[in-house]
Design a protein around this motif. Structure first.
Motif, short mmCIF file in Angstrom:
data_model
loop_
_atom_site.label_atom_id
_atom_site.label_comp_id
_atom_site.label_asym_id
_atom_site.label_seq_id
_atom_site.Cartn_x
_atom_site.Cartn_y
_atom_site.Cartn_z
N TYR A 132 70.82 55.53 8.89
CA TYR A 132 70.45 56.89 8.21
C TYR A 132 71.65 57.84 8.51
O TYR A 132 72.35 58.31 9.30
N ASP A 133 72.70 57.61 7.41
CA ASP A 133 73.66 59.52 6.91
C ASP A 133 72.72 60.39 6.83
O ASP A 133 72.34 60.68 5.46
N LEU A 134 73.32 61.31 7.70
CA LEU A 134 72.78 62.18 7.07
C LEU A 134 73.52 63.34 6.30
O LEU A 134 72.84 63.83 5.52
N ARG A 154 72.35 61.74 3.15
CA ARG A 154 70.49 61.28 3.24
C ARG A 154 70.45 60.58 2.40
O ARG A 154 69.04 60.15 1.76
N PRO A 198 66.54 59.91 17.08
CA PRO A 198 66.47 61.30 16.43
C PRO A 198 65.25 62.18 18.05
O PRO A 198 64.37 61.56 18.01
N ALA A 209 73.31 62.23 17.81
CA ALA A 209 73.50 61.96 16.52
C ALA A 209 75.33 61.05 16.86
O ALA A 209 75.75 61.61 17.81
N GLU A 262 78.57 60.85 9.69
CA GLU A 262 77.35 61.63 10.87
C GLU A 262 76.27 60.21 10.88
O GLU A 262 75.39 60.75 9.96
N VAL A 310 72.34 58.65 12.56
CA VAL A 310 70.81 58.68 13.04
C VAL A 310 70.27 57.23 12.96
O VAL A 310 70.53 56.73 12.75
#
Length: 326
Positions: free
Chosen positions: A135-137, A140, A171, A176, A188, A190
């Protein structure tokens, strides 16, 4: 004319140390494949979090272009290397307030493990189309590492160890991850469990793009169903701290259940004769449910329960293997 043969998909859930469950299931399946390897029997392989680690190991080539690891060797990752992955010293435990102030575990143990197991292997070199969900922080949005796209463009090609680090960056458990592609793009990321703990639906979409119109045969491996009911009366009083201990588990188990229900319906109504969806998911006792319990008792218990499940479902495993060998 459309090819009538089903596209064979292997999808592996996330679940931390409970990756022992799908690794053990794959050992049982491998024993039924008459000497053929898993990559010979599946067309698309996908994983999230610990399932991404399993999927990447299944697709990793050795110097001769053969599978680098057998399912038995993948299980050894968990049995012998789990204490390295989930490792912290007293100073980290105290300074992190046991995971309240910063991640429960530093990344060093996981990164050393991944470097030792995958070295400088690139995503584009996977033996089968491989998908690892993260998942791309910043954006989003889900970010899927795809070996197919990696072979087409340097901007989608990564070191396998970096992709695995990203898909396993749960998380509260691990920091991350930063993943840099071979053209310098940096993200970045997760753990993909926050959006697709069960990657089977994502794999279905990709398989349909690669093999349009073909029937699909999906083998989905869970990491064990743990019945841990939440006290609704107590939950009504919870704030951030109260929910923090339960939120990741709710996200991952809820998404896996939704993916399973959706695929059963989707495969059931598709007009492609020969499609099939099989979910292998043993029930686990509550004491085996933790994602980071690396004690010998927990590691042995997960193997024992999964073997008992395989013995009770031997006919189902036989039928899956027979279909894969066709």
């Amino acid at each position: 004319m459309n090819d009538p043969r089903p596209v064979r998909i292997l999808a592996v859930d996330g679940g931390g140390i409970r990756g022992i469950v799908p690794a053990t299931l794959l050992i049982e399946l491998q024993q039924r494949l008459a000497g053929r390897t898993l990559v010979e029997c599946f067309d698309v392989i996908a994983g999230t979090s610990t399932g991404g680690l399993v999927a990447a190991a299944v697709c990793a080539p050795d110097a001769a272009g053969k599978p680098r690891y057998t399912p038995a060797q993948i299980l050894e990752f968990y049995v012998h290397d789990c204490t390295q992955i989930f490792r912290r010293n007293l100073a980290w435990t105290l300074s992190s307030l046991d995971g309240l102030r910063r991640p429960k575990y530093p990344a060093a143990g996981m990164e050393a493990f991944l470097a030792a197991r995958f070295g400088d292997l690139q995503l584009k070199d996977a033996l089968r189309p491989l998908l690892l969900v993260s998942y791309d922080l910043a954006n989003r949005a889900p970010w899927v590492f795809s070996s197919v796209l990696a072979a087409e463009a340097a901007g989608r090609n990564y070191l396998v160890r970096d992709a695995c680090r990203a898909t396993t960056a749960a998380p509260t458990y691990f920091p991350a991850a930063t993943a840099r592609s071979f053209d310098g793009d940096s993200r970045e990321l997760v753990d993909g469990g926050v959006c697709a703990n069960d990657p089977a639906l994502a794999a279905f979409v990709v398989a349909d793009r690669l093999f349009p119109g073909r029937p699909v045969s999906i083998v989905s491996l869970g990491t064990g169903n743990v019945s841990l009911p939440i006290d609704g009366a107590a939950a009504r009083r919870w704030g951030v701290l109260g929910w923090a201990a339960h939120l990741l588990d709710l996200l991952t188990t809820g998404q896996s259940a939704m993916s399973e229900a959706s695929l059963r319906r989707l495969v059931g109504v598709t007009a492609r004769d020969g499609s099939r969806y099989v979910r292998l998911q043993p029930d686990l006792p509550r004491h085996l449910g933790r994602m980071d319990d690396t004690s010998p008792e927990n590691v042995g218990g997960l193997q024992r329960v999964t073997r008992e499940y395989c013995a009770a479902n031997a006919a189902l495993l036989d039928s899956i293997a027979a279909e894969l060998l066709q």
